[in-house]
Write a protein that holds these residues in place. Structure first.
Motif, short mmCIF file in Angstrom:
data_model
loop_
_atom_site.label_atom_id
_atom_site.label_comp_id
_atom_site.label_asym_id
_atom_site.label_seq_id
_atom_site.Cartn_x
_atom_site.Cartn_y
_atom_site.Cartn_z
N ILE A 194 -6.48 10.35 -14.77
CA ILE A 194 -6.95 9.14 -14.10
C ILE A 194 -5.75 8.21 -13.98
O ILE A 194 -5.12 7.87 -14.98
N SER B 155 2.10 6.97 -6.64
CA SER B 155 1.03 7.79 -7.22
C SER B 155 1.15 9.23 -6.76
O SER B 155 0.88 10.15 -7.53
N ARG B 156 1.57 9.44 -5.52
CA ARG B 156 1.76 10.80 -5.02
C ARG B 156 2.78 11.54 -5.88
O ARG B 156 2.55 12.67 -6.31
N LEU C 222 1.41 12.01 -9.72
CA LEU C 222 0.34 13.00 -9.87
C LEU C 222 0.80 14.41 -9.52
O LEU C 222 0.42 15.37 -10.16
N ALA D 37 0.54 17.36 -12.18
CA ALA D 37 -0.36 18.48 -11.91
C ALA D 37 0.41 19.79 -11.85
O ALA D 37 -0.04 20.81 -12.38
N ILE E 67 -4.71 1.24 -6.14
CA ILE E 67 -5.31 2.54 -5.84
C ILE E 67 -5.82 3.14 -7.15
O ILE E 67 -5.21 2.96 -8.21
N ASP E 68 -6.98 3.78 -7.09
CA ASP E 68 -7.56 4.47 -8.25
C ASP E 68 -7.64 5.94 -7.90
O ASP E 68 -8.36 6.32 -6.98
N LEU E 69 -6.91 6.76 -8.66
CA LEU E 69 -6.84 8.17 -8.34
C LEU E 69 -7.34 9.02 -9.49
O LEU E 69 -7.25 8.62 -10.65
N GLN E 70 -7.81 10.17 -9.15
CA GLN E 70 -8.21 11.13 -10.17
C GLN E 70 -7.94 12.53 -9.65
O GLN E 70 -8.21 12.83 -8.49
N THR E 71 -7.40 13.35 -10.49
CA THR E 71 -7.33 14.76 -10.15
C THR E 71 -7.40 15.58 -11.43
O THR E 71 -7.25 15.03 -12.53
N ILE F 79 0.86 -1.20 0.00
CA ILE F 79 0.00 0.00 0.00
C ILE F 79 0.88 1.24 0.00
O ILE F 79 0.65 2.19 -0.75
N LYS F 80 1.94 1.21 0.82
CA LYS F 80 2.83 2.37 0.86
C LYS F 80 3.51 2.59 -0.48
O LYS F 80 3.68 3.73 -0.91
N GLU G 123 1.12 4.09 -2.95
CA GLU G 123 0.77 5.43 -2.49
C GLU G 123 1.91 6.41 -2.80
O GLU G 123 1.69 7.49 -3.33
#
Lengths: 197, 169
Positions: free
Chosen positions: B141, B49-50, B53, B57, B156-160, B42-43, B46
């Motif tokens: 996405i 993706s951090r 993204l 962004a 993990i599913d992320l969206q911004t 999980i880490k 995470e």
């Protein structure tokens, strides 16, 4: 051979329990002590066993609860990360709605009336608030129309700023809330929008 | 008296108790190990993706112009995004071989960790058409997952969304 013939050093060891077993077996053979007293002295007492089991199990329980705590905080961080990105999206879309006013030739804040709203990733204007979960569709889009409910709710609040009149500054707040086993969670973020391009 | 040993029954009972205790102990260690691996996975997703993204962004916000044209989402997003960054130059993000690539002026680098699998990267560009009265915006996405046994996997599913700062009709 009996107790008295041990050296002082042996007696100390005896007290610490180091010589216990070996010497008592010897003692039993030579002094003819009763089997009963031999058994009583040579083995572990019930109290000792209980204490030992207690210590071992508390250490094990401690270790396992530590590991499961690390798992649950990892899972919480994951939800936090999703929520933080959704919050960022909410603010970016609000900004993009303000910017759209420039393109349309509107005055500042024309599309940003005070109130509570929701926004979709594709929104070109704020949508009046309804207390619904964001959904995730098969393409991975968080939206309000298609797919399965997620655990997240998003609320956008538009307010006047306390420092400047509404023609100069607007405040947008976004709140992502969700429910975890340990209780409700919330992420809040704030964006100050100015009459400035 | 000194030759007294264990009876068979005593031995069986002792072995039984011992094995029950061992099964409990080993079982809890094994499950602790797999929980630990899961937490680690999980880490991993995470952290990856951090980073991905945040990098995207930050660059998309100041991009000018975004070269990728509008695409009809959610049906047909693209996994390649190109734009001009004011400082870093021409940037292209793409998904290839389950890894995220970032090309800067043609120089390719992989920005996701090979340990994890990027199962989805979709860019949704809107407001980029001329005179559409919209500010360009890119919705990202990103879905990541790790390998491993079923109980140890993480995803993990992320969206911004990032809205272009420079006004561009």
């Amino acid at each position: 051979m009996n107790y008295m013939s041990y050296s002082i050093n042996d007696k100390k060891k005896l007290k610490k329990g180091l010589l216990k077993k070996k010497n008592y077996v010897l003692g039993a053979q030579f002094c003819g002590c009763s089997l009963r007293s031999q058994t009583k002295l040579a083995g572990f007492t019930l109290i000792e066993v209980i204490v030992a089991i207690g210590i071992i199990s508390s250490v094990t329980v401690g270790a396992i609860s530590g590991i499961s705590l690390s798992l649950s905080s990892a899972a919480r961080i994951k939800n936090n990360l999703i929520a933080a990105n959704l919050a960022q999206e909410g603010l970016e879309i609000t900004r993009s709605i303000r910017d759209r006013d420039w393109h349309l030739g509107n005055s500042f804040g024309a599309s940003l009336a005070n109130g509570i709203y929701i926004v979709d990733w594709s929104s070109q204007s704020l949508i009046s608030f309804s207390d619904t979960f964001l959904k995730i569709d098969s393409n991975g889009f968080y939206n309000y129309a298609l797919g399965q409910d997620t655990i997240f709710k998003r609320k956008i609040t538009i307010e006047n700023s306390s420092q400047n009149p509404a023609t100069v500054e607007k405040t947008a707040k976004v709140e992502i809330s969700w429910q975890e086993k340990s209780g409700p969670k919330l992420i809040q973020a704030e964006l100050r929008l100015f009459n400035w391009r | 008296m000194s030759k007294k040993g264990f009876t068979l029954v005593e031995l069986i009972v002792a072995v039984f108790i011992f094995s029950v205790l061992m099964v409990i102990a080993v079982g809890s260690f094994v499950s602790a190990l797999s929980l630990q691996r899961r937490a680690l996975n999980i880490k991993k997703v995470e952290e990856n993706s951090r980073f991905i993204l945040e990098l995207m962004a930050r660059e998309i916000r100041v991009a000018n112009p975004i070269n990728t044209t509008d695409n009809g989402c959610p049906g047909s997003g693209t996994s390649i995004l190109t734009f001009q960054h004011p400082v870093n130059g021409l940037i292209e993000y793409s998904l290839s071989g389950n890894q995220v690539h970032r090309k800067v002026d043609g120089a390719d680098s992989i920005i996701s960790n090979p340990d994890i699998e990027v199962s989805r990267l979709t860019f949704c560009v809107s407001g980029n058409a001329v005179s559409d009265d919209r500010q360009p915006r890119v919705t990202i996405i990103l879905s990541l997952k790790t390998g491993g046994a079923a109980a140890e996997k993480a995803n993990i599913d992320l969206q911004t969304t990032a809205s272009q700062r420079v006004l561009s009709d």
